[in-house]
Design a protein around this motif. Structure first.
Motif, mmCIF file in Angstrom:
data_model
loop_
_atom_site.group_PDB
_atom_site.id
_atom_site.type_symbol
_atom_site.label_atom_id
_atom_site.label_comp_id
_atom_site.label_asym_id
_atom_site.label_seq_id
_atom_site.Cartn_x
_atom_site.Cartn_y
_atom_site.Cartn_z
ATOM 1 N N ARG A 251 1.230 -1.190 -0.085
ATOM 2 C CA ARG A 251 -0.203 0.093 0.009
ATOM 3 C C ARG A 251 0.995 1.421 0.363
ATOM 4 N N VAL A 252 2.401 0.907 0.819
ATOM 5 C CA VAL A 252 3.082 2.314 0.954
ATOM 6 C C VAL A 252 4.112 2.041 0.366
ATOM 7 N N PRO A 253 4.839 2.198 -0.827
ATOM 8 C CA PRO A 253 5.307 1.422 -1.736
ATOM 9 C C PRO A 253 6.676 1.288 -0.964
ATOM 10 N N ASP A 254 6.976 0.115 -0.896
ATOM 11 C CA ASP A 254 9.035 0.337 -0.260
ATOM 12 C C ASP A 254 8.805 0.050 1.343
ATOM 13 N N ASP A 255 7.302 -0.246 1.490
ATOM 14 C CA ASP A 255 7.257 0.044 2.795
ATOM 15 C C ASP A 255 6.500 -0.594 3.771
ATOM 16 N N PHE A 256 6.741 -1.511 4.372
ATOM 17 C CA PHE A 256 5.995 -3.040 4.783
ATOM 18 C C PHE A 256 5.660 -2.599 6.058
ATOM 19 N N ASP A 257 6.214 -1.766 6.809
ATOM 20 C CA ASP A 257 5.436 -1.119 8.478
ATOM 21 C C ASP A 257 4.665 0.010 8.376
ATOM 22 N N ALA A 258 4.831 0.892 6.818
ATOM 23 C CA ALA A 258 3.515 1.867 7.245
ATOM 24 C C ALA A 258 2.762 0.885 6.282
ATOM 25 N N SER A 259 2.556 -0.359 5.984
ATOM 26 C CA SER A 259 1.603 -1.117 4.563
ATOM 27 C C SER A 259 0.733 -2.260 5.644
ATOM 28 N N SER A 260 1.910 -2.300 6.800
ATOM 29 C CA SER A 260 1.211 -3.163 8.074
ATOM 30 C C SER A 260 0.404 -2.720 9.213
ATOM 31 N N SER A 261 -0.499 -3.718 9.192
ATOM 32 C CA SER A 261 -0.894 -3.345 11.022
ATOM 33 C C SER A 261 -0.937 -4.277 12.069
ATOM 34 N N ARG A 262 -0.205 -3.970 12.671
ATOM 35 C CA ARG A 262 0.012 -5.787 14.157
ATOM 36 C C ARG A 262 -1.553 -5.596 14.402
ATOM 37 N N VAL A 263 -1.927 -7.261 14.422
ATOM 38 C CA VAL A 263 -3.168 -7.674 15.175
ATOM 39 C C VAL A 263 -2.186 -8.228 16.441
ATOM 40 N N VAL A 264 -2.887 -7.837 17.433
ATOM 41 C CA VAL A 264 -2.080 -9.291 19.568
ATOM 42 C C VAL A 264 -2.969 -10.396 18.995
ATOM 43 N N ALA A 265 -2.030 -11.451 19.242
ATOM 44 C CA ALA A 265 -2.830 -12.640 19.719
ATOM 45 C C ALA A 265 -4.651 -12.629 20.325
ATOM 46 N N GLY A 266 -5.171 -13.557 20.747
ATOM 47 C CA GLY A 266 -6.193 -13.195 21.027
ATOM 48 C C GLY A 266 -7.673 -12.520 20.634
ATOM 49 N N THR A 267 -7.012 -11.533 19.550
ATOM 50 C CA THR A 267 -8.290 -10.797 18.649
ATOM 51 C C THR A 267 -8.875 -11.924 17.919
ATOM 52 N N TYR A 268 -10.385 -10.810 18.425
ATOM 53 C CA TYR A 268 -11.704 -12.172 17.217
ATOM 54 C C TYR A 268 -11.900 -11.163 15.839
ATOM 55 N N LEU A 269 -10.955 -12.044 14.967
ATOM 56 C CA LEU A 269 -11.276 -11.018 13.636
ATOM 57 C C LEU A 269 -12.705 -10.922 13.349
ATOM 58 N N ASP A 270 -13.816 -11.725 13.569
ATOM 59 C CA ASP A 270 -15.467 -10.758 13.466
ATOM 60 C C ASP A 270 -14.844 -9.610 14.647
ATOM 61 N N GLY A 271 -14.219 -9.607 15.672
ATOM 62 C CA GLY A 271 -14.935 -8.327 16.065
ATOM 63 C C GLY A 271 -15.512 -8.506 17.413
ATOM 64 N N GLU A 272 -16.048 -9.834 17.197
ATOM 65 C CA GLU A 272 -17.677 -10.576 18.624
ATOM 66 C C GLU A 272 -16.296 -11.805 19.199
ATOM 67 N N GLU A 273 -16.674 -10.354 20.244
ATOM 68 C CA GLU A 273 -15.921 -11.636 21.668
ATOM 69 C C GLU A 273 -16.655 -13.328 21.430
ATOM 70 N N SER A 274 -17.702 -13.235 20.634
ATOM 71 C CA SER A 274 -18.326 -14.993 20.682
ATOM 72 C C SER A 274 -17.916 -15.845 19.371
ATOM 73 N N GLY A 275 -17.630 -14.457 18.795
ATOM 74 C CA GLY A 275 -16.883 -14.614 17.576
ATOM 75 C C GLY A 275 -16.220 -16.493 17.164
ATOM 76 N N LYS A 276 -15.910 -16.579 15.926
ATOM 77 C CA LYS A 276 -15.367 -18.198 15.626
ATOM 78 C C LYS A 276 -13.626 -18.220 15.229
ATOM 79 N N PHE A 277 -13.525 -16.736 14.689
ATOM 80 C CA PHE A 277 -12.525 -16.711 14.087
ATOM 81 C C PHE A 277 -11.327 -15.475 15.028
ATOM 82 N N ARG A 278 -10.152 -16.513 15.888
ATOM 83 C CA ARG A 278 -9.768 -15.684 17.247
ATOM 84 C C ARG A 278 -7.808 -15.777 16.329
ATOM 85 N N LEU A 279 -7.596 -15.234 17.162
ATOM 86 C CA LEU A 279 -5.893 -15.100 15.695
ATOM 87 C C LEU A 279 -4.770 -15.962 17.240
ATOM 88 N N LEU A 280 -3.999 -16.749 16.971
ATOM 89 C CA LEU A 280 -3.640 -17.484 18.046
ATOM 90 C C LEU A 280 -1.997 -17.237 18.406
#
Length: 108
Positions: A68-97
């Motif tokens: 997204r930002v040419p030649d800049d991985f850090d500016a093109s990426s966001s860090r998502v922490v373990a335990g985050t539910y990808l669907d935004g719901e605490e009861s969701g099915k998709f949780r990062l390990l």
């Protein structure tokens, strides 16, 4: 938005994924007037996931997408922490390990 494109491993190597992406890009341009397409990749921070690395190479080397930002991985990426539910719901099915990078690639 379109997610989860996959081609059966037995059919890979026949450019089916590339054809699906190309057809989607044509539809986005012709039906919606889009001048840019975006692909996103979620990959672990602390270890190498071979399939994710293959996807990253496919996006860039075969499909011609760029960070997204040419030649800049850090500016093109966001860090998502373990335990985050990808669907935004605490009861969701998709949780990062594990902590992961959410990286955006674009092509005009």
């Amino acid at each position: 938005e379109w997610g989860g494109l996959a081609v059966d491993r037995r059919l890979q190597g026949q450019k089916l994924g590339s054809k699906l992406v190309a057809a989607t890009e044509v539809h986005l341009r012709d039906a919606w007037g889009c001048s840019e397409a975006q692909l996103e990749l979620l990959a672990p921070v602390e270890w190498r996931h071979d399939h994710k690395e293959r996807l990253r190479a496919w996006y860039v080397d075969r499909l011609g997408y760029r960070l997204r930002v040419p030649d800049d991985f850090d500016a093109s990426s966001s860090r998502v922490v373990a335990g985050t539910y990808l669907d935004g719901e605490e009861s969701g099915k998709f949780r990062l390990l594990s902590d992961s990078y959410f990286t955006v690639y674009r092509r005009e």
